[in-house]
Design a protein around this motif. Structure first.
Motif, PDB file in Angstrom:
ATOM      1  N   LEU A   1       0.785  -1.152   0.084  1.00  0.00           N
ATOM      2  CA  LEU A   1       0.045  -0.063   0.043  1.00  0.00           C
ATOM      3  C   LEU A   1       0.736   1.268   0.011  1.00  0.00           C
ATOM      4  O   LEU A   1       1.658   1.393   0.652  1.00  0.00           O
ATOM      5  CB  LEU A   1      -0.864  -0.208   1.270  1.00  0.00           C
ATOM      6  N   HIS A   2       0.599   2.311  -0.712  1.00  0.00           N
ATOM      7  CA  HIS A   2       0.836   3.569  -0.666  1.00  0.00           C
ATOM      8  C   HIS A   2       2.317   3.803  -0.613  1.00  0.00           C
ATOM      9  O   HIS A   2       3.131   3.347  -1.298  1.00  0.00           O
ATOM     10  CB  HIS A   2      -0.055   4.233   0.479  1.00  0.00           C
ATOM     11  N   HIS A   3       2.913   4.625   0.510  1.00  0.00           N
ATOM     12  CA  HIS A   3       4.108   4.781   0.691  1.00  0.00           C
ATOM     13  C   HIS A   3       5.219   3.570   0.785  1.00  0.00           C
ATOM     14  O   HIS A   3       6.356   3.795   0.770  1.00  0.00           O
ATOM     15  CB  HIS A   3       4.611   5.712   1.977  1.00  0.00           C
TER      16      HIS A   3
ATOM     17  N   ASP B   1      -7.205  11.985  -1.241  1.00  0.00           N
ATOM     18  CA  ASP B   1      -5.943  11.218  -0.874  1.00  0.00           C
ATOM     19  C   ASP B   1      -4.810  12.014  -1.647  1.00  0.00           C
ATOM     20  O   ASP B   1      -4.866  13.241  -2.295  1.00  0.00           O
ATOM     21  CB  ASP B   1      -5.957   9.887  -1.710  1.00  0.00           C
ATOM     22  N   GLU B   2      -3.681  11.558  -0.975  1.00  0.00           N
ATOM     23  CA  GLU B   2      -2.538  11.972  -1.600  1.00  0.00           C
ATOM     24  C   GLU B   2      -2.337  11.283  -2.844  1.00  0.00           C
ATOM     25  O   GLU B   2      -2.519  10.066  -3.152  1.00  0.00           O
ATOM     26  CB  GLU B   2      -1.323  11.388  -0.680  1.00  0.00           C
ATOM     27  N   THR B   3      -1.734  11.868  -3.754  1.00  0.00           N
ATOM     28  CA  THR B   3      -1.212  11.707  -5.337  1.00  0.00           C
ATOM     29  C   THR B   3       0.196  11.416  -5.574  1.00  0.00           C
ATOM     30  O   THR B   3       0.791  12.163  -4.650  1.00  0.00           O
ATOM     31  CB  THR B   3      -1.797  12.412  -6.428  1.00  0.00           C
TER      32      THR B   3
ATOM     33  N   GLY C   1      -4.194   5.372  -0.085  1.00  0.00           N
ATOM     34  CA  GLY C   1      -4.084   5.246   1.306  1.00  0.00           C
ATOM     35  C   GLY C   1      -3.241   6.190   2.270  1.00  0.00           C
ATOM     36  O   GLY C   1      -2.760   5.329   3.189  1.00  0.00           O
ATOM     37  N   HIS C   2      -3.465   7.280   2.025  1.00  0.00           N
ATOM     38  CA  HIS C   2      -2.617   8.184   2.856  1.00  0.00           C
ATOM     39  C   HIS C   2      -3.247   8.304   4.197  1.00  0.00           C
ATOM     40  O   HIS C   2      -2.326   8.290   5.418  1.00  0.00           O
ATOM     41  CB  HIS C   2      -2.287   9.626   2.327  1.00  0.00           C
ATOM     42  N   ASP C   3      -4.556   8.629   4.655  1.00  0.00           N
ATOM     43  CA  ASP C   3      -5.076   8.674   5.654  1.00  0.00           C
ATOM     44  C   ASP C   3      -6.443   8.211   5.868  1.00  0.00           C
ATOM     45  O   ASP C   3      -6.951   7.655   4.965  1.00  0.00           O
ATOM     46  CB  ASP C   3      -4.608  10.202   6.092  1.00  0.00           C
TER      47      ASP C   3
HETATM   48 ZN   LIG Z   1       1.302   9.584   2.212  1.00  0.00          ZN
END
Ligand SMILES: [Zn+2]
Length: 250
Positions: free
Chosen positions: A115-117, A181-183, A225-227
């Motif tokens: 996921l994400h980061h 969300d964060e892109t 999925g940042h927050d």
């Molecule tokens: Zn993030």
């Protein structure tokens, strides 16, 4: 991603949480719950709403392992008690021995959802890009002999997500949806992966989720999925749950 460089600050404690979704295992069709190991560390996140999402999943039990203690579990022996590994870490140091053990685990077969980061982990470990199917680059990178600038990120973007393949088990039943969300932009996606989600949002890569196989393991990467805006989005929850089920072979 603003905490990209804080990798070394998360040390020490490891927390192990064991949870069953309320009534989950009993309500599911016959079969044991899917046992998930969630790997964290190296990047801050909203812990409570993130794990609340996991507790909402029926038929899933999970345990969290935080770096620097995670690599001991990412081995054929250490991961025996789990059906699926979920990566929500952003970690850099990894020994040659841990690299080999992680690759061996995946060659043997273990579901992996990243996921994400986690796309930015292990910047100097070449094979990690092949495992995940792409990479978020902290530094300049080259593709087909062309030099490209570092990858980018932007917080709190409201955008539309398109289902690229509605027949795939990970996206089945989902329709195009909106999310805050964060892109990430200008990250690497390997040609071998099967795109599952795309977006036309200009601050983002076009392909933002994919599936592929590595060794005998099914792998899904989801950029979202940042927050809590993502964690609490019902489409995101369904996506993560279906990804866990698919990589587990359920
Ligand atoms: Zn993030």
């Amino acid at each position: 991603m603003q905490n990209a460089i804080r990798v070394a600050l998360v040390f020490g404690l490891w927390v192990s949480v064991f949870n069953t979704s309320p009534g989950g295992a009993q309500k599911m069709e016959p079969g044991k719950p899917i046992r998930v190991l969630v790997v964290t560390g190296g990047h801050d996140f909203e812990r409570e709403p993130f794990f609340e999402m996991f507790r909402s999943f029926e038929g899933i039990v999970y345990e969290e392992i935080q770096h620097p203690n995670a690599h001991a579990r990412l081995t054929p022996e250490g991961a025996k008690g789990y059906d699926v590994i979920v990566l929500y870490d952003m970690w850099q140091p990894i020994s040659d021995e841990s690299q080999e053990a992680f690759v061996k685990l995946l060659r043997q077969g273990k579901g992996l959802v990243a996921l994400h980061h986690s796309l930015a982990s292990y910047q100097t470990w070449e094979e990690y890009r092949n495992i995940i199917g792409g990479r978020w680059h902290m530094e300049k990178w080259t593709q087909n002999g062309k030099e490209l600038p570092p990858s980018t990120f932007k917080h709190d973007v409201q955008f539309k997500v398109h289902i690229a393949d509605s027949k795939h088990p990970v996206t089945r039943g989902l329709q195009d949806f909106d999310i805050r969300d964060e892109t990430y932009g200008n990250f690497e996606v390997l040609p071998k992966v099967k795109p599952l989600l795309t977006t036309d949002e200009p601050t983002s890569n076009r392909v933002i989720a994919w599936a592929h196989t590595y060794g005998r393991s099914r792998v899904v990467y989801i950029q979202l999925g940042h927050d809590h805006y993502a964690y609490q989005n019902p489409n995101y929850r369904r996506l993560v749950l279906q990804a866990i089920r698919w990589v587990a072979g359920r």
